[in-house]
Design a protein around this motif. Structure first.
Motif, PDB file in Angstrom:
ATOM      1  N   VAL A 185       0.843  -1.196   0.000  1.00 41.50           N
ATOM      2  CA  VAL A 185       0.000   0.000   0.000  1.00 41.50           C
ATOM      3  C   VAL A 185       0.878   1.246   0.000  1.00 41.50           C
ATOM      4  O   VAL A 185       1.942   1.281   0.621  1.00 41.50           O
ATOM      5  CB  VAL A 185      -0.936   0.007   1.238  1.00 41.50           C
ATOM      6  N   GLU A 186       0.423   2.272  -0.729  1.00 45.96           N
ATOM      7  CA  GLU A 186       1.110   3.567  -0.764  1.00 45.96           C
ATOM      8  C   GLU A 186       0.296   4.549   0.081  1.00 45.96           C
ATOM      9  O   GLU A 186      -0.898   4.723  -0.127  1.00 45.96           O
ATOM     10  CB  GLU A 186       1.219   4.067  -2.200  1.00 45.96           C
ATOM     11  N   VAL A 187       0.965   5.205   1.030  1.00 41.71           N
ATOM     12  CA  VAL A 187       0.296   6.072   2.000  1.00 41.71           C
ATOM     13  C   VAL A 187       0.773   7.509   1.831  1.00 41.71           C
ATOM     14  O   VAL A 187       1.982   7.759   1.722  1.00 41.71           O
ATOM     15  CB  VAL A 187       0.584   5.601   3.444  1.00 41.71           C
ATOM     16  N   ASP A 195       1.282  10.964   3.623  1.00 41.75           N
ATOM     17  CA  ASP A 195       1.426  11.585   4.941  1.00 41.75           C
ATOM     18  C   ASP A 195       1.307  13.098   4.770  1.00 41.75           C
ATOM     19  O   ASP A 195       2.221  13.752   4.279  1.00 41.75           O
ATOM     20  CB  ASP A 195       2.789  11.206   5.539  1.00 41.75           C
ATOM     21  N   SER A 196       0.171  13.658   5.202  1.00 38.40           N
ATOM     22  CA  SER A 196      -0.061  15.089   5.013  1.00 38.40           C
ATOM     23  C   SER A 196       0.793  15.935   5.946  1.00 38.40           C
ATOM     24  O   SER A 196       1.139  17.077   5.623  1.00 38.40           O
ATOM     25  CB  SER A 196      -1.550  15.414   5.236  1.00 38.40           C
ATOM     26  N   TYR A 197       1.163  15.417   7.123  1.00 37.50           N
ATOM     27  CA  TYR A 197       1.986  16.184   8.060  1.00 37.50           C
ATOM     28  C   TYR A 197       3.410  16.342   7.527  1.00 37.50           C
ATOM     29  O   TYR A 197       4.012  17.407   7.652  1.00 37.50           O
ATOM     30  CB  TYR A 197       2.025  15.500   9.428  1.00 37.50           C
ATOM     31  N   ALA A 198       3.953  15.266   6.955  1.00 38.27           N
ATOM     32  CA  ALA A 198       5.313  15.315   6.412  1.00 38.27           C
ATOM     33  C   ALA A 198       5.323  15.733   4.952  1.00 38.27           C
ATOM     34  O   ALA A 198       6.395  15.911   4.362  1.00 38.27           O
ATOM     35  CB  ALA A 198       5.975  13.949   6.554  1.00 38.27           C
ATOM     36  N   ASP A 199       4.127  15.900   4.349  1.00 40.38           N
ATOM     37  CA  ASP A 199       3.995  16.253   2.934  1.00 40.38           C
ATOM     38  C   ASP A 199       4.813  15.294   2.053  1.00 40.38           C
ATOM     39  O   ASP A 199       5.619  15.717   1.220  1.00 40.38           O
ATOM     40  CB  ASP A 199       4.449  17.694   2.702  1.00 40.38           C
ATOM     41  N   SER A 200       4.581  13.999   2.270  1.00 46.82           N
ATOM     42  CA  SER A 200       5.322  12.979   1.525  1.00 46.82           C
ATOM     43  C   SER A 200       4.468  11.718   1.429  1.00 46.82           C
ATOM     44  O   SER A 200       3.395  11.620   2.029  1.00 46.82           O
ATOM     45  CB  SER A 200       6.649  12.664   2.220  1.00 46.82           C
ATOM     46  N   THR A 201       4.946  10.766   0.662  1.00 43.96           N
ATOM     47  CA  THR A 201       4.291   9.460   0.551  1.00 43.96           C
ATOM     48  C   THR A 201       5.316   8.375   0.832  1.00 43.96           C
ATOM     49  O   THR A 201       6.518   8.561   0.637  1.00 43.96           O
ATOM     50  CB  THR A 201       3.696   9.246  -0.853  1.00 43.96           C
ATOM     51  N   PHE A 202       4.833   7.246   1.323  1.00 42.04           N
ATOM     52  CA  PHE A 202       5.708   6.097   1.545  1.00 42.04           C
ATOM     53  C   PHE A 202       4.933   4.827   1.215  1.00 42.04           C
ATOM     54  O   PHE A 202       3.700   4.801   1.249  1.00 42.04           O
ATOM     55  CB  PHE A 202       6.226   6.059   2.985  1.00 42.04           C
ATOM     56  N   THR A 203       5.666   3.790   0.869  1.00 46.44           N
ATOM     57  CA  THR A 203       5.073   2.501   0.512  1.00 46.44           C
ATOM     58  C   THR A 203       5.500   1.459   1.539  1.00 46.44           C
ATOM     59  O   THR A 203       6.659   1.403   1.929  1.00 46.44           O
ATOM     60  CB  THR A 203       5.531   2.056  -0.893  1.00 46.44           C
ATOM     61  N   THR A 204       4.543   0.656   1.993  1.00 46.73           N
ATOM     62  CA  THR A 204       4.829  -0.349   3.007  1.00 46.73           C
ATOM     63  C   THR A 204       3.944  -1.572   2.809  1.00 46.73           C
ATOM     64  O   THR A 204       2.962  -1.525   2.056  1.00 46.73           O
ATOM     65  CB  THR A 204       4.607   0.237   4.424  1.00 46.73           C
ATOM     66  N   ASN A 205       4.288  -2.647   3.488  1.00 54.43           N
ATOM     67  CA  ASN A 205       3.475  -3.859   3.442  1.00 54.43           C
ATOM     68  C   ASN A 205       2.321  -3.761   4.426  1.00 54.43           C
ATOM     69  O   ASN A 205       2.403  -3.038   5.425  1.00 54.43           O
ATOM     70  CB  ASN A 205       4.328  -5.090   3.777  1.00 54.43           C
ATOM     71  N   TYR A 206       1.259  -4.491   4.171  1.00 52.32           N
ATOM     72  CA  TYR A 206       0.132  -4.549   5.091  1.00 52.32           C
ATOM     73  C   TYR A 206      -0.399  -5.975   5.143  1.00 52.32           C
ATOM     74  O   TYR A 206      -0.114  -6.805   4.283  1.00 52.32           O
ATOM     75  CB  TYR A 206      -0.983  -3.587   4.648  1.00 52.32           C
TER      76      TYR A 206
END
Length: 238
Positions: A184-186, A188-199
């Motif tokens: 999943v790609e998330v 993050d509005s606080y860090a103004d960035s996106t990250f991809t991780t497993n779920y």
């Protein structure tokens, strides 16, 4: 004279160090832990109500620096109450940022088994005593199969999610884009960035990690996810 001043300064520094490492109890339901002593700083976790936490720095009256598992962060002093002075060496079992742990739930399988046994019993007696009434046998059979299928889909079949889910509320994680069965790609509005991780999906709960944080999403239906904890919010599929 210089020696006395040196001793006095040393004692003063030691006193400040000891007073800064006091034990406090959390009064809020879930006390956010931030990366810095800025109220707009990134939330890196939370501490549950009534847990004890060690304060490392209380020079800022509004925000205290606290020790949590494998990290340090800042919390609002308003939601802390002092209970004792901490020992010089804190034990390894100090309450820390909580990672929710879900136990395996077998209630769905048990309920489905009970329904299956009851359905087989109904079919047995239907065929035994109403064998001459084919219409009634057909109706009962269809109803039993429909109930069995509904229970299977509800309690046994593994949940899946796909596509982009967005939230209109002011929450840290603005969207979740499920790329595959476990990726999943998330945003993050606080860090103004996106990250991809497993779920992974455990029952009706989606679990994924961002550094030391565990993000939980409840599956309401195939178009709606409900965020829990500091991810609180409603996410609709676009």
């Amino acid at each position: 004279m210089i020696r006395n001043l040196f001793l006095l300064g040393t004692l003063l520094m030691l006193s400040l160090s000891i007073s800064a490492q006091d034990m406090y109890r959390v009064k809020a339901d879930k006390l956010n832990v931030r990366a810095t002593n800025d109220p707009k700083a990134k939330v890196i976790g939370f501490i549950p109500q009534n847990e004890n936490v060690m304060v490392l720095d209380s020079t800022d009256a509004k925000y205290f620096k606290v020790k949590v598992k494998n990290a340090e962060g800042w919390v609002s002093s308003v939601f802390l109450e002092k209970i004792a002075t901490a020992p010089s060496k804190p034990t390894q079992t100090q309450p820390v940022i909580v990672t929710p742990k879900a136990e395996k739930d077998y209630s769905g399988i048990i309920f489905f088994s009970i329904v299956a046994i009851a359905s087989l019993g109904i079919l047995f007696f239907t065929f035994k005593y109403l064998y001459s009434n084919k219409i009634l046998i057909s109706i009962v059979s269809i109803l039993v199969l429909a109930v069995g299928y509904f229970c299977y889909v509800t309690f046994i079949k593994e949940k899946t999610v796909s596509g982009l889910f967005n939230s209109d509320s002011d929450t840290q994680y603005q969207s979740f884009d499920f790329k595959s069965k476990n990726l999943v790609e998330v945003k993050d509005s606080y860090a103004d960035s996106t990250f991809t991780t497993n779920y992974k999906i455990d029952g009706d709960v989606i679990k994924l990690k961002q550094q030391e944080n565990t993000i939980l999403l409840m599956i309401r239906d195939e178009h709606t996810l409900i965020g829990e904890g500091f991810t609180k919010g409603v996410y609709q599929k676009k």
